[in-house]
Design an enzyme around this catalytic site. Structure first.
Site, PDB file in Angstrom:
ATOM      1  N   HIS A  62       8.928   6.643  -6.349  1.00 11.46           N
ATOM      2  CA  HIS A  62       9.632   5.411  -6.715  1.00 11.46           C
ATOM      3  C   HIS A  62       9.457   4.409  -5.581  1.00 11.46           C
ATOM      4  O   HIS A  62       8.888   4.728  -4.527  1.00 11.46           O
ATOM      5  CB  HIS A  62      11.111   5.686  -7.006  1.00 11.46           C
ATOM      6  N   HIS A  64      11.528   2.706  -3.535  1.00 10.81           N
ATOM      7  CA  HIS A  64      12.391   2.517  -2.372  1.00 10.81           C
ATOM      8  C   HIS A  64      11.536   2.680  -1.113  1.00 10.81           C
ATOM      9  O   HIS A  64      10.590   3.479  -1.080  1.00 10.81           O
ATOM     10  CB  HIS A  64      13.541   3.520  -2.375  1.00 10.81           C
ATOM     11  N   ASP A  66      11.690   4.071   1.790  1.00  8.55           N
ATOM     12  CA  ASP A  66      11.449   5.320   2.512  1.00  8.55           C
ATOM     13  C   ASP A  66      10.443   6.223   1.800  1.00  8.55           C
ATOM     14  O   ASP A  66      10.087   7.286   2.312  1.00  8.55           O
ATOM     15  CB  ASP A  66      12.768   6.069   2.762  1.00  8.55           C
ATOM     16  N   HIS A  67       9.958   5.769   0.652  1.00  9.66           N
ATOM     17  CA  HIS A  67       8.928   6.517  -0.071  1.00  9.66           C
ATOM     18  C   HIS A  67       7.645   5.707  -0.255  1.00  9.66           C
ATOM     19  O   HIS A  67       6.634   6.250  -0.692  1.00  9.66           O
ATOM     20  CB  HIS A  67       9.451   6.940  -1.445  1.00  9.66           C
ATOM     21  N   HIS A 142      17.648   8.391 -10.989  1.00 13.92           N
ATOM     22  CA  HIS A 142      17.956   7.721  -9.730  1.00 13.92           C
ATOM     23  C   HIS A 142      18.417   6.303 -10.046  1.00 13.92           C
ATOM     24  O   HIS A 142      18.522   5.907 -11.211  1.00 13.92           O
ATOM     25  CB  HIS A 142      16.718   7.736  -8.831  1.00 13.92           C
ATOM     26  N   ASP A 212      13.412  10.968  -5.709  1.00 14.57           N
ATOM     27  CA  ASP A 212      14.845  11.141  -5.545  1.00 14.57           C
ATOM     28  C   ASP A 212      15.466  11.318  -6.928  1.00 14.57           C
ATOM     29  O   ASP A 212      15.072  10.649  -7.877  1.00 14.57           O
ATOM     30  CB  ASP A 212      15.448   9.914  -4.885  1.00 14.57           C
ATOM     31  N   HIS A 270      14.458  15.526   2.183  1.00 18.27           N
ATOM     32  CA  HIS A 270      15.120  14.223   1.994  1.00 18.27           C
ATOM     33  C   HIS A 270      16.556  14.275   2.513  1.00 18.27           C
ATOM     34  O   HIS A 270      17.495  13.837   1.862  1.00 18.27           O
ATOM     35  CB  HIS A 270      15.080  13.817   0.520  1.00 18.27           C
TER      36      HIS A 270
END
Length: 304
Positions: A62, A64, A66-67, A142, A212, A270
């Site tokens: 996805h 976000h 941090d990914h 999510h 996530d 995570h």
């Protein structure tokens, strides 16, 4: 082993001094697949001596940061390295628009083809199919569209019984047919049954990536029977309400998915930065699913 997984990052949104944002590399018969690409991924690739040039497919769960934040500098590095081989990026929309804007903002013209494949839908879908592996996306739960990925090895060829090769004087062409499961029929009328000269192939390997996501009823079905399941475990039991609010899972919930799916092993990742140690998260998961383990940067898992 058919699959080998290297963990590059285990942190959630806030990195720590010893935990990087999410990124994994899956080695499938010496073909490398990068799964998520948080900030600092390319530094981790160098640290663990993973060859950049062997990565031709990147799968993003996805959008976000941090990914996904690690994709932009990785593209720039590939360009500086003179990459010419096409690179495939699989991600939810609008990854194509975001990437195009970034390249334009920083005046980057790629010297290689970047093929962006939009991942979408509410069911499991095949997103890659080659001679060795199939990759499927499946929806997660999510705050924004998020997808897991299932990597499933295709059934390997049968194994030859070595002494039978000389015993029957098998040709290269006959060996190839036998390994594909065919009986050998010679011009003389002689029939050599496949089962006489080969053994059953090993069971295909499989790996599933789930991050996530919060728990939902259909998730175990998507990863049913997987050899190794990676599942986010952002929180422990002490923050189960926060997990529900933010669309994440506890370690115990991750273990429930593994148990219901009939997975062979579970690795957790995570992790929220509030947990300086992951021991408690690992213990909570093992109460439900004993074959649980908290991932750490640099961990390597042989699958199959």
């Amino acid at each position: 082993m058919a699959f080998r997984l290297t963990i590059l990052g285990t942190s959630s949104a806030l990195p720590t001094s010893d935990r990087y944002p999410t990124a994994h590399v899956l080695n499938v018969h010496e073909r490398l697949f990068l799964i998520d690409c948080g900030e600092g991924t390319q530094m981790q690739l160098r640290r663990y001596k993973i060859r950049f040039g062997k990565i031709n497919h990147i799968f993003i769960s996805h959008l976000h940061g941090d990914h996904f934040f690690g994709v932009y500098p990785l593209l720039s590095t590939y360009n500086l390295m003179g990459r010419k081989t096409p690179l495939h990026l699989y991600a939810p929309a609008p990854a194509d628009e975001m990437t195009a804007r970034h390249l334009a903002d920083f005046d980057i013209t790629l010297g290689f083809e970047l093929k962006i494949h939009t991942v979408s839908g509410r069911t499991m879908k095949q997103v890659l199919d080659d001679k060795r592996v199939e990759v499927f996306s499946f929806p997660l739960r999510h705050r924004i569209p998020s997808y897991g990925y299932l990597f499933r090895e295709k059934t390997p060829d049968r194994n030859m019984i070595k002494e039978k090769i000389a015993g029957y004087g098998l040709t290269v062409e006959e060996i190839g047919r036998a390994r594909r499961g065919e009986d050998i029929v010679r011009d003389t009328g002689e029939v050599i049954p496949c089962g006489e000269i080969t053994m059953e192939p090993r069971k295909p390997s499989s790996y599933a990536f789930c991050s996530d996501t919060g728990w939902f009823r259909k998730l175990p079905g998507y990863v049913n029977g997987v050899d190794l399941l990676y599942h986010e475990a952002t929180f422990g039991d002490d923050n189960d309400a926060l997990a529900l609010k933010t669309g994440h899972s506890t370690a115990r919930q991750a273990a429930m998915v593994a148990l219901e799916a009939g997975a062979k092993r579970l690795i957790l990742g995570h992790f929220s930065a509030r947990y300086r140690s992951t021991d408690t998260l690992e213990e909570e998961a093992r109460e439900v699913f004993p074959e649980s383990e908290a991932a750490h940067e640099g961990n390597i898992y042989e699958i199959g």
